[in-house]
Each structure stands twice: as structure tokens, then as C-alpha cells.
Scaffold this active site. Structure first.
Site, short mmCIF file in Angstrom:
data_model
loop_
_atom_site.label_atom_id
_atom_site.label_comp_id
_atom_site.label_asym_id
_atom_site.label_seq_id
_atom_site.Cartn_x
_atom_site.Cartn_y
_atom_site.Cartn_z
N GLU A 2 1.39 0.39 -4.94
CA GLU A 2 0.95 1.59 -5.40
C GLU A 2 2.29 2.50 -5.47
O GLU A 2 2.77 2.63 -4.50
CB GLU A 2 -0.05 2.05 -4.39
CG GLU A 2 -1.34 1.48 -4.25
CD GLU A 2 -2.27 1.85 -3.34
OE1 GLU A 2 -3.49 2.06 -3.79
OE2 GLU A 2 -1.96 2.15 -2.26
N ASP A 31 0.88 -1.07 0.07
CA ASP A 31 0.01 0.06 0.04
C ASP A 31 1.04 1.36 0.00
O ASP A 31 1.86 1.35 0.73
CB ASP A 31 -0.77 -0.05 1.24
CG ASP A 31 -2.00 1.10 1.32
OD1 ASP A 31 -2.84 1.00 0.50
OD2 ASP A 31 -1.93 1.97 2.12
#
Ligand code: CA
Length: 658
Positions: free
Chosen positions: A377, A348
């Protein structure tokens, strides 16, 4: 997690940060041992905690995971390299403990040891356990399934899901709703007798099940599970223990561990691998986190004004660049691989982490699992307080060692900008997106037929390998694709929106790179228009498995796309050079995108493939040479000598063996 803004470098913060670093090195020595945390032995339990700036440290031992008075309070002894050691004489199996640090005569809060492997309810106390007793039957024979000939990264087909979403709806046929062991149930069916959950995933053909946070997170009260609480779980509390609300008994820390392992075992037995969504970029609590109570300020990036930096948008950002945070992250993922047999990680807000840490992590993991999948990400929610050239940003992916990034380029080009529900992408008829879709098809690599000047996000091809990007059109964030199509193609009937959904997933599953499916989108899952469902009730989030019957045509189409991708290596070219040489775009109008894939001589399978995406409302005729056959389409395809005609709003795969 939600991406709020694109990152811009703040050089002022970076410069100041580096000035402070040399000084902090001396205060915070590096402990190189591997015994941080609790080590249980029948005659003695030892606990080692890193807290170099504390004046003293003590452990409080309890009989229960919550409430009651401690049965023992014992001081730690100062040990090497900033650590403290406590040795509890006797057998302390199944007791619980907290630690407390003292600074200038003031005791900090009681917190869990960051290295806790088992915790009681709500993760407030560490449980002293023997890990061997948590292994399910046959765990020693758990085998990681093979998913392709070489287990190459681009051969993976990822399916992103939340434990509760998969198993909560009545139509799931699951008995253990919302639990890890719900994912061990096989031969479950919806009301129409069609396979659901694990049996569905097997039938669909995906290779990797990517689970939204399953480590212990903060926001769901594990003591009161009957009040419909829901959370995605992007708020970490204890990184090295499973989340209690997904276990059948959150009071006993051993239960969640065993049930998590049973889940992994069942997924492996069904022929799929398991990817964990990990959130090392921030902690749920800031001042009150265990990290900060034990070593104030150390594990986080701090702004020049003394405030916590906050590129996560959640109150803090961790400092992976600091040696003991780096060590923590790497040892944590290693632990999940070794203890829980995890096969991959999705990071993340990975751009909060520094490149050096991510590469060290990749090297470390690949020594024990060479084909582990690592992606994340390539952005943050704000500007990380660290120099842009050193962070795992999307455009720095070429500096990462076999770590892929999500392609927001293909995502938004195909279905429209995520932060404007009405914005159209290529499949809804926005032809200006064509060049960016092409950029997505070639895996964000340079290609002589892709004009980057016309691309709308990155103007340079940022990838450097065949597996640098995750290709996707929807995920847990923002509207699911079906809801996005409802909002952005509002004047179209469902029959056409269905075709758009098939076009979008057709592009994802035939592009070069790594395809990624959001759970339920293979049969038009809807979240009733909710674009941020992170804490919304099951009525919004739970997957209605009866939709599989209602939208069986979409399911079958996506199932066939997966099968074709697995059979035809041309969709999974194994080098940047092969992609540059073997992908060739055809000259078409802007509302049609067509390209061919041409096999190298030695390749098995089809010799030539043509992919045709017709976003227009009328049929299209494309010239062709040789003998072609239709493999798959969501519309009528007519093949004549020298031409292929495809229907309106269609996605078509043809092949030739000439
Ligand atoms: Ca929890």
C-alpha cells in the site's frame, strides 16, 4: 489495512527527527551478526538479545507456554554491539522462555524475544525448538511452481484471501475449518459438487494466493477458540512465528509451524505461489510490546513532544530507517522465504517504511528468489514522521526497485470512491471517470492519449515500469464489489449489477500491470453490506461457496478472462515503451471505452485485440477494419463488415489476425 487519509508531509517533525538521529546512533550500536534470538543445541541453548540501553537482562525459563513458575532464571552477559548473551547449559528442548530488561533498578515486563521462531499459546513465551523437526514429509522436495514463461511480475494473477474466510463455511466442504491445514484439503466441493477452496483456485487459474496476516497476531485469544472470534490480523505480536489460532494446537509452537509448511506445500503442489501480507509498520502493543520493553523508544518513530508517532492509526509507527529495525524487517522476510518457502510479500501501509529499507529488502530477497513478488500500500493512515521524499509512497514508486503499489486510481475510477458507498464509478455509469480508467489500463504510465488533467487522484503518471501497479477493484478493506454495487446502483436489478461486476473485473484482468482479485468476488461474494469486517463473525466473513453455483455465469466469465490473459501476452506487455506504443484508445462517446492492443511482429497469439467497455444502457456500434472475431463478452456481440455491435452494460474482447 484501512487507509484513512492521504499522506501530507510534516516537515517540522522530519527536521526534528533528523537532529535527534546522530545522537541516537551512539547509544544504539548496530549489531551485524545473524544469531539474534534463540539457537538450540542438545547440550546448550544460546539466546542473544539486542538491548543496548538496558542495565541488565535476564531470561526466565518455563516448562509450559503459559502459567506455572519458572524453573530457571539466569542473567545475560553483556556482549558486543548492544547485545546480551545467555547460554543455558544442558538440553532445553521444548522449554519456554521470556526475557526481562532492567532499567535504573526497575525490571520491565516479561516479554518474548522479538526474534522468536516458535511461541506457546497466545505468543507470550518463546519455545525452544529444533526447526528441522517441523518439516512435513517431502518438504525438502517442495518446488516453487512456474507460473508463466518468464515468471515476469506482470504475469502474476493475485488472489487475496483470509485463511478462515476460505475454509469456514459449511459449503466449503472443508474438514479443518479455519485452519492452515484446511488449505491442504483437495477435491473439496460445495453442495452442488463444484470445486471449492484450493481446488477452486486451481480451476480459476490464479497464480499467487495472497494470505491476509498469518504471522502471530494479538487480537484473537488462542486459548478460547470456540467462541467465534475473528480478526483479519493486522496487529502483529511475534513477527517470525505463524498465528496460533490457525493451528490445530496453539499450545505447542511446533504444530503451527509444521501446519503452515504443509499449507505452503499443498498450495505449491496445486501450482500456485504464496504471498504473505506483512505488517511491519506497527505493533499491536506500544509501550508493552517486546520491542519497547527491551529497547524503549528505539524501534518506533517518536514525535518531538515525546509521544509515539502514529501514521498507522494503531498507536505507533515503526522506524524502518533505524538500522536495527531495518535489519529486523529484512531478516524477518528472509526467514519466511528460507524457512517457509514464501514467494511474495504484500506490505501493509508501506508508505510508513523508508525507500532505502524497501530497496535493500528487495535486493536481498531477489538474490535468493529472483522472481519474488513485492508490493504494498503506497499510503499510510496518517502522516509518517519521516520526510515524504524518502518513504515508499505511491507517487515515489519510480524510486522503488521492482516493488509495486496498489492503484487506488483504477479502483475508485471503476467502481466509485471507497469511502462513500453510494458513489458511482465508471461501470455504474459515471462517465467522468473515463480518463482515470484509461490511466489504469495503461498501468499508471504516461500515455499520449491519456489526459492527466482529467484524472481525479494523481495528476502525473507515477509508474515507470510495466509492473509498477496492482490493479484492483476490491480487497478486504471497504465494501466488497458486490455490496458496493448494491449500494451505488440501488435502482438497478441484479441482472445489470452482475454485468457491472463483470465489467469491473474485465477491466482489472485486461489492464497493464498486475491484476488482483478479492476472494469470492468471482462469484459475487457479499459481506451483507459490512464495510469494515475486520473483527466481524463468520456469518459476515466466511465465503459461501454455494454462490459459485448461483452465479456460475460470473465465475465462468472471470475464469475465461484469466485464461485469455494468460494466453495473450498483449495483456501483459513487458515494457513501459511497449504499453505506450501498442495500446491505442478509440474515439468513442464518454460512456464507452474502447482500445486496441497491437502485436509487435514477432509475438505469438492474436495480432490485434479490441477491448470494448460499454457502460450505457443501450447497445453500441463501433466501426472497425478487417476481420474480427469475438473471444469473450458478457452480452450479445454482432460483428459485421466494418462494425462491431456490443450489448448494454457489456465487457467484450475481440481479436483479429489480419
Ligand atoms: Ca496470536
Amino acid at each position: 489495512m484501512r487507509k484513512l487519509v492521504l499522506i501530507a508531509c510534516i516537515s517540522l517533525i522530519s527536521t526534528c527527527y533528523h537532529k535527534g538521529f546522530a545522537q541516537s546512533d551512539a547509544i544504539y550500536p548496530v549489531y551485524n551478526g545473524t544469531d539474534l534470538g534463540c539457537t538450540y543445541r542438545p547440550n546448550e541453548t544460546s539466546i542473544r538479545v539486542y538491548a543496548p540501553s538496558a542495565d541488565s537482562l535476564r531470561v526466565l525459563v518455563y516448562k509450559q507456554g503459559r502459567g506455572g513458575k519458572h524453573t530457571l532464571i539466569q542473567s545475560f552477559s553483556k556482549a558486543e554491539s548492544g547485545t546480551w548473551l545467555a547460554k543455558l547449559t544442558g538440553d532445553w528442548l521444548d522449554y519456554y522462555y521470556t526475557v526481562q530488561a532492567c532499567f535504573n533498578g526497575v525490571w520491565s515486563m516479561e516479554v518474548t524475544d522479538p526474534y522468536a521462531k516458535a511461541v506457546g499459546v497466545n505468543g507470550n513465551r518463546v519455545q525452544i525448538i529444533s526447526l528441522q523437526t517441523t518439516n512435513p514429509l517431502g518438504w525438502e522436495n517442495d518446488v516453487v511452481p512456474v507460473y508463466s514463461q518468464n515468471n515476469a511480475t506482470q504475469d502474476a494473477i493475485i488472489y487475496e484471501a483470509h485463511v478462515r474466510d476460505l475454509t469456514m463455511h459449511e459449503s466449503s466442504g472443508i474438514k479443518n475449518n479455519g485452519k492452515f491445514i484446511g488449505l491442504t484439503e483437495t477435491n473439496t466441493e460445495n453442495h452442488y459438487g463444484m470445486p471449492t477452496v484450493l481446488s477452486h483456485l486451481k480451476e480459476l487459474g490464479i497464480t499467487h494466493l495472497h494470505l491476509l496476516p498469518v504471522f502471530d497476531y494479538n487480537s484473537v485469544d488462542e486459548e478460547n477458540m470456540n467462541n467465534g472470534q475473528y480478526n483479519w490480523g493486522y496487529d502483529p505480536k511475534n513477527y517470525n512465528t505463524p498465528e496460533g489460532s490457525y493451528s490445530t494446537n496453539s499450545e505447542d509452537g511446533k504444530v503451527r509451524i509444521k501446519e503452515f509448511k504443509q499449507m505452503v506445500q499443498a498450495i505449491h503442489n496445486a501450482g500456485m505461489r504464496v504471498v504473505m501480507d506483512v505488517v511491519y509498520n506497527h505493533t499491536a502493543l506500544t509501550n508493552e510490546s517486546n520491542f519497547n520493553q527491551l529497547v524503549p523508544g528505539y524501534y518506533y518513530r517518536i514525535q518531538t513532544n515525546g509521544d509515539f508517532a502514529n501514521a498507522s492509526g494503531c498507536g505507533n509507527e515503526t522506524a524502518s530507517d533505524k538500522p536495527m529495525m531495518r535489519k529486523f524487517i529484512i531478516e524477518s522476510v528472509l526467514y519466511w522465504v528460507n524457512e517457509y518457502h514464501i514467494d511474495g510479500f504484500r506490505f501493509d501501509l508501506m508508505a510508513i517504511h523508508d525507500i532505502e529499507t524497501m530497496n535493500l529488502l528487495a535486493d536481498t530477497l531477489r538474490k535468493i528468489k529472483p522472481d519474488i513478488l513485492i508490493y504494498g500500500e503506497g499510503w499510510a493512515a496518517g502522516s509518517p514522521a519521516y520526510p515524504e521524499q524518502f518513504i515508499a509512497l505511491k507517487r515515489n514508486v519510480h524510486l522503488l526497485k521492482g516493488i509495486a503499489v496498489f492503484s487506488d486510481d483504477i479502483r475508485d475510477a471503476v467502481k466509485g470512491y471507497v469511502f462513500d458507498s453510494k458513489a458511482k464509478g465508471y461501470v455504474q455509469g459515471n462517465s467522468s471517470m473515463k480518463e482515470t480508467v484509461k490511466f489504469g489500463i495503461v498501468g499508471a504510465l504516461p500515455h499520449q492519449q491519456v489526459n492527466m488533467k482529467k484524472a481525479f487522484y494523481d495528476k502525473v503518471p507515477y509508474a515507470n515500469s510495466q509492473a509498477s501497479v496492482i490493479n484492483y477493484v476490491d480487497c478486504h478493506d471497504n465494501l466488497v464489489l458486490w455490496d458496493k454495487l448494491q449500494a451505488s446502483a440501488a435502482n438497478q436489478p441484479d441482472s445489470i449489477r452482475k454485468k457491472m461486476q463483470m465489467m469491473a473485473y474485465g477491466i482489472v484482468l485486461t489492464s497493464q500491470g498486475i491484476p488482483f482479485i478479492h476472494a469470492g468476488s468471482e462469484f459475487l461474494r457479499s459481506k451483507k453490506g459490512e464495510e469494515n469486517s475486520y473483527n466481524k463473525p463468520d456469518e459476515i466473513n466466511a465465503i459461501d461457496w454455494d454462490l459459485k453455483k448461483a452465479n456460475e455465469d460470473v465465475f465462468l466469465f472471470i475464469q475465461q478472462l484469466i485464461a485469455i490473459r494468460k494466453q495473450q501476452s498483449l495483456f501483459r506487455l513487458n515494457s513501459a515503451q511497449a504499453i505506450q506504443q501498442q495500446v491505442s484508445f478509440l474515439t468513442t462517446t464518454d460512456d464507452v471505452l474502447a482500445y486496441t492492443l497491437t502485436a509487435a511482429k514477432q509475438t505469438q497469439g492474436w495480432k490485434k485485440i479490441m477491448v470494448i467497455i460499454n457502460t450505457s444502457n443501450k447497445e453500441m456500434k463501433l466501426p472497425c477494419d478487417g476481420n474480427w472475431s469475438n473471444a469473450l463478452s458478457n452480452a450479445l456481440v454482432t460483428i459485421n463488415k466494418n462494425s462491431i455491435t456490443v450489448g448494454a452494460y457489456s465487457f467484450t474482447i475481440c481479436y483479429s489476425n489480419d
